[in-house]
Scaffold this motif. Structure first.
Motif, short mmCIF file in Angstrom:
data_model
loop_
_atom_site.label_atom_id
_atom_site.label_comp_id
_atom_site.label_asym_id
_atom_site.label_seq_id
_atom_site.Cartn_x
_atom_site.Cartn_y
_atom_site.Cartn_z
N GLU A 1 41.51 19.13 50.49
CA GLU A 1 42.97 19.30 50.58
C GLU A 1 43.46 19.04 52.00
O GLU A 1 44.52 18.43 52.20
CB GLU A 1 43.35 20.72 50.15
N LEU A 2 42.67 19.46 52.96
CA LEU A 2 43.06 19.25 54.35
C LEU A 2 43.09 17.76 54.69
O LEU A 2 44.04 17.25 55.28
CB LEU A 2 42.10 19.98 55.29
N GLU A 3 42.04 17.05 54.28
CA GLU A 3 41.98 15.62 54.59
C GLU A 3 43.09 14.86 53.87
O GLU A 3 43.69 13.93 54.41
CB GLU A 3 40.60 15.05 54.20
N GLU A 4 43.35 15.25 52.62
CA GLU A 4 44.44 14.61 51.87
C GLU A 4 45.78 14.84 52.56
O GLU A 4 46.61 13.94 52.69
CB GLU A 4 44.48 15.17 50.45
N ALA A 5 45.99 16.07 53.05
CA ALA A 5 47.25 16.41 53.72
C ALA A 5 47.40 15.63 55.03
O ALA A 5 48.47 15.08 55.33
CB ALA A 5 47.30 17.92 54.00
N LYS A 6 46.31 15.58 55.79
CA LYS A 6 46.36 14.88 57.07
C LYS A 6 46.63 13.39 56.86
O LYS A 6 47.40 12.77 57.61
CB LYS A 6 45.05 15.10 57.83
N THR A 7 45.96 12.81 55.86
CA THR A 7 46.16 11.38 55.59
C THR A 7 47.61 11.11 55.16
O THR A 7 48.23 10.13 55.60
CB THR A 7 45.20 10.90 54.50
N TRP A 8 48.12 11.98 54.31
CA TRP A 8 49.50 11.78 53.84
C TRP A 8 50.49 11.88 55.01
O TRP A 8 51.40 11.05 55.14
CB TRP A 8 49.84 12.83 52.79
N VAL A 9 50.33 12.88 55.86
CA VAL A 9 51.23 13.05 57.00
C VAL A 9 51.12 11.86 57.95
O VAL A 9 52.13 11.34 58.44
CB VAL A 9 50.93 14.37 57.75
N PHE A 10 49.89 11.43 58.18
CA PHE A 10 49.68 10.29 59.09
C PHE A 10 50.39 9.04 58.58
O PHE A 10 51.12 8.37 59.31
CB PHE A 10 48.19 10.04 59.25
N ASN A 11 50.17 8.71 57.30
CA ASN A 11 50.77 7.49 56.73
C ASN A 11 52.29 7.57 56.70
O ASN A 11 53.00 6.62 57.05
CB ASN A 11 50.23 7.24 55.32
N ASN B 1 50.98 18.57 48.57
CA ASN B 1 50.46 19.92 48.42
C ASN B 1 51.02 20.81 49.52
O ASN B 1 51.72 20.34 50.43
CB ASN B 1 48.92 19.92 48.43
N LYS B 2 50.69 22.10 49.41
CA LYS B 2 51.23 23.07 50.36
C LYS B 2 50.76 22.80 51.79
O LYS B 2 51.51 22.95 52.75
CB LYS B 2 50.82 24.48 49.94
N THR B 3 49.52 22.38 51.91
CA THR B 3 48.99 22.10 53.24
C THR B 3 49.75 20.94 53.88
O THR B 3 50.14 20.98 55.05
CB THR B 3 47.49 21.77 53.17
N ALA B 4 49.96 19.87 53.12
CA ALA B 4 50.72 18.71 53.62
C ALA B 4 52.15 19.12 53.96
O ALA B 4 52.73 18.65 54.95
CB ALA B 4 50.71 17.59 52.59
N GLU B 5 52.69 19.98 53.11
CA GLU B 5 54.06 20.45 53.36
C GLU B 5 54.15 21.17 54.71
O GLU B 5 55.09 20.95 55.48
CB GLU B 5 54.50 21.36 52.23
N ASP B 6 53.17 22.04 54.97
CA ASP B 6 53.19 22.78 56.25
C ASP B 6 52.99 21.84 57.44
O ASP B 6 53.67 21.96 58.46
CB ASP B 6 52.11 23.85 56.23
N LEU B 7 52.02 20.93 57.30
CA LEU B 7 51.79 19.97 58.39
C LEU B 7 53.01 19.06 58.62
O LEU B 7 53.40 18.77 59.75
CB LEU B 7 50.55 19.11 58.08
N THR C 1 57.70 17.19 61.58
CA THR C 1 59.09 16.73 61.57
C THR C 1 59.99 17.60 62.44
O THR C 1 60.94 17.10 63.05
CB THR C 1 59.63 16.68 60.13
N ASN C 2 59.71 18.90 62.48
CA ASN C 2 60.51 19.77 63.35
C ASN C 2 60.37 19.36 64.81
O ASN C 2 61.34 19.32 65.57
CB ASN C 2 60.12 21.23 63.17
N LYS C 3 59.12 19.10 65.21
CA LYS C 3 58.87 18.67 66.59
C LYS C 3 59.49 17.31 66.85
O LYS C 3 60.12 17.08 67.90
CB LYS C 3 57.36 18.63 66.83
N TYR C 4 59.31 16.39 65.89
CA TYR C 4 59.86 15.03 66.06
C TYR C 4 61.38 15.07 66.14
O TYR C 4 61.99 14.39 66.98
CB TYR C 4 59.42 14.14 64.90
#
Length: 357
Positions: free
Chosen positions: A17-27, A86-92, A97-100
């Motif tokens: 789940e973590l890797e999926e979230a990180k990949t989604w956020v990165f892309n 997922n929730k992890t991607a949502e949090d990441l 986005t808040n920082k950006y």
């Protein structure tokens, strides 16, 4: 299992789940940032800084059309298009986005300030250029336009930098003086020459001052030729009236009335010897003189004439026995009211010739 930081807490998730979230956020972050940068470039291209600075609505922080608010609205609208898997991607995604958004809005505020500043600077620069044209057309407006500009610039600290204010003050000071000199050279050329000789324009670069001095003299010659022709035509018309038995105003005029220093100076400017000495600085004797004059009374008329003569090649003519009769023969002896006037005119010519020595 890995622990993922969220906005408020920490959350334990699976590696998958973590890797999926990180990949989604990165892309999607790359896609999101590119769209925001494209919008920013398009917005910058569409904005005219002058019109932007002139619109008072852009001073209102709540104006939706302001530069910063358009960036903010675009970011908010764009974010609606992204749905984390997922929730992890949502949090990441939320943390990213808040920082950006915070960084983007900070940059937008700086960019908007620059747009306003550039617009204000351009407006003020255009006004200075317009005032310069006014001064050249009417040199008498020099002081009032200078005062108006300096007064206006004193109140600009809120929307332009101190360096920009000083830059504009320097531009106005230089441009207005040159405009005044150009206008005066056209309208009152002798006045400008007198001012230059007195040191009133020492702040102007020497080469530019010299050019304007000679422009003034050439204009003075043109005006003198026109004025003397008009006077000659007037006298001819009045003499014709007398010849026809009509009354004429010149019957009561004396030499004191019309043979003023101003008139004689204009006549002097048309003599070949003084005119050429003014325009050809190579004419110099071994004593570094270009001109000497004397005056004489001859058959009831006083004359001023040069005692240094030059040939067409700029060489001093030697062997002249009588400079006065030489001048009569050349037709360039200058008739004057009296020898006292001759002394004043001679000093005036010497002062004019001294410029640049």
């Amino acid at each position: 299992m890995p622990i993922v930081p969220t906005l408020d807490t920490q959350q334990t998730v699976s590696n998958f789940e973590l890797e999926e979230a990180k990949t989604w956020v990165f892309n999607n972050s790359a896609k999101f940032e590119q769209s925001e940068l494209d919008f920013e470039r398009q917005l910058n291209t569409s904005i005219d800084p002058v019109e932007y600075a002139r619109d008072p609505r852009n001073s209102d922080r709540d104006n939706p059309g302001s530069y910063t608010n358009q960036i903010k609205d675009f970011i908010d609208d764009s974010l609606q298009e992204y749905t984390p898997p997922n929730k992890t991607a949502e949090d990441l995604w939320s943390a990213y986005t808040n920082k950006y958004k915070e960084e983007s809005l900070t940059k937008a505020i700086v960019a908007e300030s620059a747009i306003n500043m550039n617009g204000r600077k351009t407006i003020l620069t255009n006004t200075i250029n317009d005032y310069s044209k006014v001064i050249e057309e009417n040199p008498n407006a020099y002081e009032i336009k200078q005062n108006q500009t300096m007064f206006a610039l004193e109140g600009t600290n809120q929307y332009i930098s101190t360096n920009t204010k000083f830059e504009l003050q320097e531009k106005a000071t230089k441009d207005y003086r040159i405009a005044y000199m150009k206008g005066t050279a056209k309208q009152s050329p002798m006045k400008l020459m007198d001012e230059i000789l007195s040191g009133a324009h020492n702040s102007v670069p020497k080469e530019q001052e010299q050019k304007l001095y000679m422009t003034a003299f050439n204009n003075y010659v043109v005006q003198s030729r026109k004025n003397i022709k008009e006077l000659d035509d007037f006298v001819s018309n009045e003499l014709a009236k007398i010849h026809m038995g009509e009354e004429s105003s010149i019957e009561t005029l004396t030499m004191e009335d019309y043979y003023t220093d101003d008139l004689v100076m204009q006549m002097a400017a048309l003599t070949s010897w003084f005119n050429k000495n003014m325009t050809d600085k190579s004419r110099r004797t071994a004593m570094n003189e270009s001109q000497r004059t004397e005056s004489v009374m001859f058959e009831g008329t006083a004359y001023l004439y040069p005692t240094i003569r030059w040939d067409a090649n700029g060489n001093e003519i030697q062997g002249i026995d009588d400079y006065f009769f030489y001048a009569l023969k050349q037709g360039d002896a200058l008739a004057i009211k009296d020898e006292q006037q001759g002394t004043r005119i001679s000093k005036k010519m010497s002062r004019m010739l001294s410029y640049g020595d």
